[in-house]
Design an enzyme around this catalytic site. Sequence first.
Site, PDB file in Angstrom:
ATOM      1  N   ASN A   7       0.871  -1.173   0.000  1.00 46.83           N
ATOM      2  CA  ASN A   7       0.000   0.000   0.000  1.00 46.83           C
ATOM      3  C   ASN A   7       0.909   1.225   0.000  1.00 46.83           C
ATOM      4  O   ASN A   7       1.334   1.698   1.052  1.00 46.83           O
ATOM      5  CB  ASN A   7      -0.902  -0.033   1.234  1.00 46.83           C
ATOM      6  CG  ASN A   7      -1.935   1.085   1.239  1.00 46.83           C
ATOM      7  OD1 ASN A   7      -1.805   2.074   0.535  1.00 46.83           O
ATOM      8  ND2 ASN A   7      -2.956   0.931   2.064  1.00 46.83           N
ATOM      9  N   ARG A  90      -2.376  -1.686  -3.820  1.00 48.15           N
ATOM     10  CA  ARG A  90      -3.458  -0.712  -3.743  1.00 48.15           C
ATOM     11  C   ARG A  90      -3.178   0.380  -4.769  1.00 48.15           C
ATOM     12  O   ARG A  90      -2.095   0.957  -4.802  1.00 48.15           O
ATOM     13  CB  ARG A  90      -3.511  -0.085  -2.355  1.00 48.15           C
ATOM     14  CG  ARG A  90      -4.583   0.994  -2.231  1.00 48.15           C
ATOM     15  CD  ARG A  90      -4.255   1.979  -1.141  1.00 48.15           C
ATOM     16  NE  ARG A  90      -5.269   3.036  -1.043  1.00 48.15           N
ATOM     17  CZ  ARG A  90      -5.075   4.185  -0.410  1.00 48.15           C
ATOM     18  NH1 ARG A  90      -3.926   4.436   0.177  1.00 48.15           N
ATOM     19  NH2 ARG A  90      -6.023   5.094  -0.360  1.00 48.15           N
ATOM     20  N   HIS A 179     -11.162   5.429  -1.218  1.00 47.64           N
ATOM     21  CA  HIS A 179     -11.122   4.598  -0.003  1.00 47.64           C
ATOM     22  C   HIS A 179     -12.037   3.379  -0.143  1.00 47.64           C
ATOM     23  O   HIS A 179     -12.521   2.831   0.840  1.00 47.64           O
ATOM     24  CB  HIS A 179     -11.545   5.391   1.243  1.00 47.64           C
ATOM     25  CG  HIS A 179     -10.670   6.559   1.571  1.00 47.64           C
ATOM     26  ND1 HIS A 179     -11.162   7.756   2.026  1.00 47.64           N
ATOM     27  CD2 HIS A 179      -9.326   6.724   1.490  1.00 47.64           C
ATOM     28  CE1 HIS A 179     -10.174   8.609   2.224  1.00 47.64           C
ATOM     29  NE2 HIS A 179      -9.038   8.001   1.900  1.00 47.64           N
ATOM     30  N   HIS A 205     -14.990   6.811   7.137  1.00 48.84           N
ATOM     31  CA  HIS A 205     -13.534   6.561   7.140  1.00 48.84           C
ATOM     32  C   HIS A 205     -12.838   7.877   7.477  1.00 48.84           C
ATOM     33  O   HIS A 205     -12.832   8.816   6.678  1.00 48.84           O
ATOM     34  CB  HIS A 205     -13.110   6.051   5.755  1.00 48.84           C
ATOM     35  CG  HIS A 205     -11.644   5.811   5.611  1.00 48.84           C
ATOM     36  ND1 HIS A 205     -11.098   4.541   5.544  1.00 48.84           N
ATOM     37  CD2 HIS A 205     -10.595   6.669   5.494  1.00 48.84           C
ATOM     38  CE1 HIS A 205      -9.784   4.641   5.405  1.00 48.84           C
ATOM     39  NE2 HIS A 205      -9.457   5.927   5.364  1.00 48.84           N
ATOM     40  N   ARG A 238      -6.522  18.736   3.342  1.00 47.07           N
ATOM     41  CA  ARG A 238      -7.386  19.038   2.211  1.00 47.07           C
ATOM     42  C   ARG A 238      -8.665  19.724   2.689  1.00 47.07           C
ATOM     43  O   ARG A 238      -9.222  19.375   3.728  1.00 47.07           O
ATOM     44  CB  ARG A 238      -7.713  17.761   1.440  1.00 47.07           C
ATOM     45  CG  ARG A 238      -6.572  17.277   0.565  1.00 47.07           C
ATOM     46  CD  ARG A 238      -6.816  15.890   0.010  1.00 47.07           C
ATOM     47  NE  ARG A 238      -6.337  14.858   0.927  1.00 47.07           N
ATOM     48  CZ  ARG A 238      -6.439  13.556   0.697  1.00 47.07           C
ATOM     49  NH1 ARG A 238      -7.019  13.121  -0.405  1.00 47.07           N
ATOM     50  NH2 ARG A 238      -5.970  12.685   1.565  1.00 47.07           N
ATOM     51  N   ASP A 279      -2.353  16.725  12.546  1.00 47.83           N
ATOM     52  CA  ASP A 279      -2.583  15.503  13.325  1.00 47.83           C
ATOM     53  C   ASP A 279      -3.678  15.778  14.347  1.00 47.83           C
ATOM     54  O   ASP A 279      -3.555  16.684  15.186  1.00 47.83           O
ATOM     55  CB  ASP A 279      -1.291  15.072  14.023  1.00 47.83           C
ATOM     56  CG  ASP A 279      -1.384  13.673  14.622  1.00 47.83           C
ATOM     57  OD1 ASP A 279      -2.376  13.393  15.321  1.00 47.83           O
ATOM     58  OD2 ASP A 279      -0.469  12.862  14.401  1.00 47.83           O
ATOM     59  N   GLY A 329     -11.297   7.561  13.143  1.00 51.79           N
ATOM     60  CA  GLY A 329     -12.579   6.929  13.425  1.00 51.79           C
ATOM     61  C   GLY A 329     -12.495   5.847  14.481  1.00 51.79           C
ATOM     62  O   GLY A 329     -13.387   5.691  15.316  1.00 51.79           O
ATOM     63  N   GLU A 381      -7.405  -2.762   5.086  1.00 47.46           N
ATOM     64  CA  GLU A 381      -7.309  -2.674   3.631  1.00 47.46           C
ATOM     65  C   GLU A 381      -6.375  -3.741   3.074  1.00 47.46           C
ATOM     66  O   GLU A 381      -6.609  -4.289   1.988  1.00 47.46           O
ATOM     67  CB  GLU A 381      -6.811  -1.287   3.233  1.00 47.46           C
ATOM     68  CG  GLU A 381      -7.819  -0.181   3.511  1.00 47.46           C
ATOM     69  CD  GLU A 381      -7.249   1.193   3.238  1.00 47.46           C
ATOM     70  OE1 GLU A 381      -7.678   1.813   2.250  1.00 47.46           O
ATOM     71  OE2 GLU A 381      -6.390   1.637   4.012  1.00 47.46           O
TER      72      GLU A 381
END
Length: 394
Positions: A7, A90, A179, A205, A238, A279, A329, A381
């Site tokens: 990944n 991924r 995702h 997510h 973002r 963070d 989450g 994942e």
Amino acid sequence: MKILVLNSGSSSIKFQLFQMPSEEVICSGLVERIGLENAKISFKTASLSIEDIEDIPNHKIGLQLVASYLLHPEKGVVSESSEIDIVGHRVVHGGSTFAKTTAITSEVKEEIDRLSSLALLHNPANLQGILVSEEIFTDAKQVAVFDTAFHQTMPVEAYKYAIPNAFLEENDIRVYGFHGTSHKYVSEKAIEFLDKQNAKVITIHLGNGCSMTAVKDGKSIDHTLGFAPMNGLIMGTRSGDIDPAVIFYMVNSLGYSLDEVNSLLQKESGMLGLTGYSDLRDIESEAEKGNIACKEALAMNAYRIKKFIGAYAAIMNGLDGIVFTAGIGENSDLMRKLVCEELGFMGIVLDEEKNKIRSKEIRDISDDTSKVKIVIIPTNEELEIAKQSFQLVS
């Protein structure tokens, strides 16, 4: 059969080696801070756990380092590269081309490269992982699992933008969603947990990148991210949703170039732009100390999530469960609390004591009076990629 899952993120590489179909994890690890000082690699097996500081200037060096740990004569888990049967990768953006897991060919690599303009932070790193893996694991089958694939079931009213039809027909401009590997994994776990095949579920997510999916009858029917992974929820760096007029104003009246606006919205906005921190752990800590900007940012983040919960419950004509997953989450009881506050009219009632319990297991944190189940499901994942790769090759 041994399957190595890679990944490759924008500045990190997560990896796990699985024995399939038993789903046994032979080893796992993480290369992080690629291109920065104090880059490091962690490597864990059943008998050891290592964390080393390394000079890792780029993804190629990082992937070569992963291979050296896997093949190490004393600490490694395979004696030669040919023991690895499949490498599952991924890949963030598959466009409209890839609606399912795909064996990698030269044509597939070309298309991943072409789609890089739609996911500049991710597809180039994903492709680099494929190219280096082909050099190192020459006998392995290379497989791509696309984040966008799960969302190909969205109906036209969800994926189509209200712009002239030619942009969809000729330029493939539409909602793709991201995702998907995570949303697919946790939604299937939620359906199993709720013991209801036709469950109406919202998967949330929350990490540095954030997204939500409305899942009905096991299929994605709407999603917060769109043409590229930068709209919808407020994220680490973002902006999430923003009025397009703001972009024109910044260019035409404030003198920004389009490249500067793009960089600002992707790398300097979100929680970082609001607080100076990207963070969430830092933001929560500062909020506890009374930092007003951090308190406001947390409230804005939760507010945006609530809006989508209401919207998705409406388009599904009901709601059986909401799922929190990914780093924030799964671990931030404060964010879960802020999201679920004042949603009692929808039958969403959080048990605050259950919410504070830390665990790596699937757990129900809803109050006994809650009509909607609130569930924390740790995402995996890498396991989902291994399962899909195994199914394809088998």
